[in-house]
Design a protein around this motif. Structure first.
Motif, PDB file in Angstrom:
ATOM      1  N   GLU A 196       0.824  -1.214   0.000  1.00 26.54           N
ATOM      2  CA  GLU A 196       0.000   0.000   0.000  1.00 26.54           C
ATOM      3  C   GLU A 196       0.858   1.264   0.000  1.00 26.54           C
ATOM      4  O   GLU A 196       0.551   2.210  -0.696  1.00 26.54           O
ATOM      5  CB  GLU A 196      -0.947   0.000   1.209  1.00 26.54           C
ATOM      6  CG  GLU A 196      -1.940   1.142   1.209  1.00 26.54           C
ATOM      7  CD  GLU A 196      -2.851   1.197  -0.015  1.00 26.54           C
ATOM      8  OE1 GLU A 196      -3.218   2.312  -0.426  1.00 26.54           O
ATOM      9  OE2 GLU A 196      -3.191   0.134  -0.572  1.00 26.54           O
ATOM     10  N   ASP A 197       1.950   1.269   0.757  1.00 26.38           N
ATOM     11  CA  ASP A 197       2.765   2.479   0.824  1.00 26.38           C
ATOM     12  C   ASP A 197       3.505   2.772  -0.484  1.00 26.38           C
ATOM     13  O   ASP A 197       3.944   3.885  -0.705  1.00 26.38           O
ATOM     14  CB  ASP A 197       3.737   2.434   2.004  1.00 26.38           C
ATOM     15  CG  ASP A 197       4.729   1.284   1.920  1.00 26.38           C
ATOM     16  OD1 ASP A 197       4.531   0.369   1.098  1.00 26.38           O
ATOM     17  OD2 ASP A 197       5.695   1.302   2.691  1.00 26.38           O
ATOM     18  N   ARG A 212       2.018   1.978  -3.543  1.00 30.93           N
ATOM     19  CA  ARG A 212       1.005   1.874  -4.598  1.00 30.93           C
ATOM     20  C   ARG A 212       1.000   3.083  -5.517  1.00 30.93           C
ATOM     21  O   ARG A 212       1.004   2.938  -6.745  1.00 30.93           O
ATOM     22  CB  ARG A 212      -0.377   1.687  -3.972  1.00 30.93           C
ATOM     23  CG  ARG A 212      -1.500   1.479  -4.965  1.00 30.93           C
ATOM     24  CD  ARG A 212      -2.810   1.179  -4.247  1.00 30.93           C
ATOM     25  NE  ARG A 212      -3.282   2.297  -3.473  1.00 30.93           N
ATOM     26  CZ  ARG A 212      -4.076   3.259  -3.948  1.00 30.93           C
ATOM     27  NH1 ARG A 212      -4.489   3.208  -5.187  1.00 30.93           N
ATOM     28  NH2 ARG A 212      -4.457   4.253  -3.184  1.00 30.93           N
ATOM     29  N   LEU A 213       1.023   4.274  -4.960  1.00 26.23           N
ATOM     30  CA  LEU A 213       0.973   5.474  -5.803  1.00 26.23           C
ATOM     31  C   LEU A 213       2.235   5.621  -6.642  1.00 26.23           C
ATOM     32  O   LEU A 213       2.176   6.032  -7.799  1.00 26.23           O
ATOM     33  CB  LEU A 213       0.724   6.719  -4.953  1.00 26.23           C
ATOM     34  CG  LEU A 213      -0.666   6.781  -4.326  1.00 26.23           C
ATOM     35  CD1 LEU A 213      -0.788   7.995  -3.412  1.00 26.23           C
ATOM     36  CD2 LEU A 213      -1.744   6.810  -5.395  1.00 26.23           C
ATOM     37  N   ARG A 214       3.374   5.272  -6.076  1.00 24.38           N
ATOM     38  CA  ARG A 214       4.617   5.325  -6.849  1.00 24.38           C
ATOM     39  C   ARG A 214       4.560   4.323  -7.997  1.00 24.38           C
ATOM     40  O   ARG A 214       4.973   4.629  -9.117  1.00 24.38           O
ATOM     41  CB  ARG A 214       5.813   5.031  -5.962  1.00 24.38           C
ATOM     42  CG  ARG A 214       7.136   5.226  -6.681  1.00 24.38           C
ATOM     43  CD  ARG A 214       8.275   5.076  -5.718  1.00 24.38           C
ATOM     44  NE  ARG A 214       8.232   6.180  -4.785  1.00 24.38           N
ATOM     45  CZ  ARG A 214       9.230   7.021  -4.588  1.00 24.38           C
ATOM     46  NH1 ARG A 214      10.342   6.863  -5.249  1.00 24.38           N
ATOM     47  NH2 ARG A 214       9.123   8.001  -3.737  1.00 24.38           N
ATOM     48  N   LEU A 271       1.826   3.210  -9.467  1.00 25.41           N
ATOM     49  CA  LEU A 271       0.891   3.751 -10.450  1.00 25.41           C
ATOM     50  C   LEU A 271       1.542   4.859 -11.282  1.00 25.41           C
ATOM     51  O   LEU A 271       1.325   4.956 -12.491  1.00 25.41           O
ATOM     52  CB  LEU A 271      -0.370   4.268  -9.757  1.00 25.41           C
ATOM     53  CG  LEU A 271      -1.268   3.187  -9.169  1.00 25.41           C
ATOM     54  CD1 LEU A 271      -2.373   3.819  -8.323  1.00 25.41           C
ATOM     55  CD2 LEU A 271      -1.857   2.318 -10.263  1.00 25.41           C
ATOM     56  N   GLY A 272       2.368   5.687 -10.646  1.00 25.90           N
ATOM     57  CA  GLY A 272       3.097   6.718 -11.367  1.00 25.90           C
ATOM     58  C   GLY A 272       4.048   6.118 -12.387  1.00 25.90           C
ATOM     59  O   GLY A 272       4.175   6.615 -13.515  1.00 25.90           O
ATOM     60  N   ASN A 284     -12.425  14.178 -13.016  1.00 27.20           N
ATOM     61  CA  ASN A 284     -11.428  13.922 -11.968  1.00 27.20           C
ATOM     62  C   ASN A 284     -10.079  13.546 -12.577  1.00 27.20           C
ATOM     63  O   ASN A 284      -9.028  14.014 -12.123  1.00 27.20           O
ATOM     64  CB  ASN A 284     -11.898  12.828 -11.022  1.00 27.20           C
ATOM     65  CG  ASN A 284     -12.967  13.301 -10.076  1.00 27.20           C
ATOM     66  OD1 ASN A 284     -13.082  14.490  -9.808  1.00 27.20           O
ATOM     67  ND2 ASN A 284     -13.769  12.382  -9.585  1.00 27.20           N
ATOM     68  N   ASN A 344      -6.640  15.746 -12.228  1.00 29.65           N
ATOM     69  CA  ASN A 344      -5.398  15.150 -11.738  1.00 29.65           C
ATOM     70  C   ASN A 344      -4.270  15.329 -12.749  1.00 29.65           C
ATOM     71  O   ASN A 344      -3.135  15.615 -12.376  1.00 29.65           O
ATOM     72  CB  ASN A 344      -5.583  13.664 -11.428  1.00 29.65           C
ATOM     73  CG  ASN A 344      -6.361  13.419 -10.169  1.00 29.65           C
ATOM     74  OD1 ASN A 344      -6.515  14.302  -9.338  1.00 29.65           O
ATOM     75  ND2 ASN A 344      -6.869  12.209 -10.020  1.00 29.65           N
ATOM     76  N   ARG A 345      -4.590  15.148 -14.023  1.00 30.66           N
ATOM     77  CA  ARG A 345      -3.570  15.297 -15.060  1.00 30.66           C
ATOM     78  C   ARG A 345      -3.030  16.721 -15.093  1.00 30.66           C
ATOM     79  O   ARG A 345      -1.824  16.931 -15.208  1.00 30.66           O
ATOM     80  CB  ARG A 345      -4.138  14.921 -16.424  1.00 30.66           C
ATOM     81  CG  ARG A 345      -3.048  14.920 -17.491  1.00 30.66           C
ATOM     82  CD  ARG A 345      -3.562  14.684 -18.875  1.00 30.66           C
ATOM     83  NE  ARG A 345      -4.323  13.451 -18.984  1.00 30.66           N
ATOM     84  CZ  ARG A 345      -5.219  13.240 -19.941  1.00 30.66           C
ATOM     85  NH1 ARG A 345      -5.482  14.172 -20.833  1.00 30.66           N
ATOM     86  NH2 ARG A 345      -5.867  12.103 -20.021  1.00 30.66           N
ATOM     87  N   CYS A 385      -0.769  17.220 -12.042  1.00 31.71           N
ATOM     88  CA  CYS A 385       0.523  16.539 -12.228  1.00 31.71           C
ATOM     89  C   CYS A 385       1.392  17.284 -13.223  1.00 31.71           C
ATOM     90  O   CYS A 385       2.604  17.434 -13.003  1.00 31.71           O
ATOM     91  CB  CYS A 385       0.303  15.103 -12.698  1.00 31.71           C
ATOM     92  SG  CYS A 385      -0.338  14.011 -11.425  1.00 31.71           S
TER      93      CYS A 385
END
Length: 120
Positions: free
Chosen positions: A8-9, A11-13, A15-16, A60, A64-65, A68
């Motif tokens: 989980e910690d 996950r965003l990286r 996805l990036g 959304n 977000n795009r 970023c």
């Protein structure tokens, strides 16, 4: 990735990283073509078929795009060339304008300009 799979910690990286891979593939595919505009349009058609053009989800994703893009354009303050700084401000302005448009159509007050942005 950890041997036990994505955590989980991270996950965003992850996805990036997946987003970067996808964007690099699109860039390589569209920059090599003689009809670049048509190829880019084809990617937008594929995106719209999956997400929809005028939905809350697409709004959304687009917000977000823009956020970023603005963050990626910031660079280091003392080293940011004028064109890059102007592009950052344009992305932030676009995000703010789009957010105000969305808020107006949702019947709620818009956030103040620049809210949530790291500015110069």
């Amino acid at each position: 990735m950890a041997p036990e799979g994505p955590q989980e910690d991270g996950r965003l990286r992850l996805l990036g990283a997946l987003l970067a891979k996808t964007e690099l593939e699109i860039t390589a595919s569209t920059r090599l073509a003689d009809e670049q505009v048509e190829d880019v349009a084809e990617t937008v058609v594929g995106w719209a078929e999956h997400v929809g053009l005028d939905s809350a989800l697409s709004a959304n994703v687009l917000s977000n795009r823009l956020e970023c893009t603005g963050m990626q354009l910031m660079g280091e303050e003392e080293e940011t060339p004028p064109g890059r700084a102007a592009s950052f401000r344009a992305a932030v302005t676009a995000a703010d304008a789009f957010g105000a448009h969305r808020a107006r159509h949702a019947g709620r007050p818009a956030a103040p300009a620049g809210a949530g942005h790291v500015g110069r």
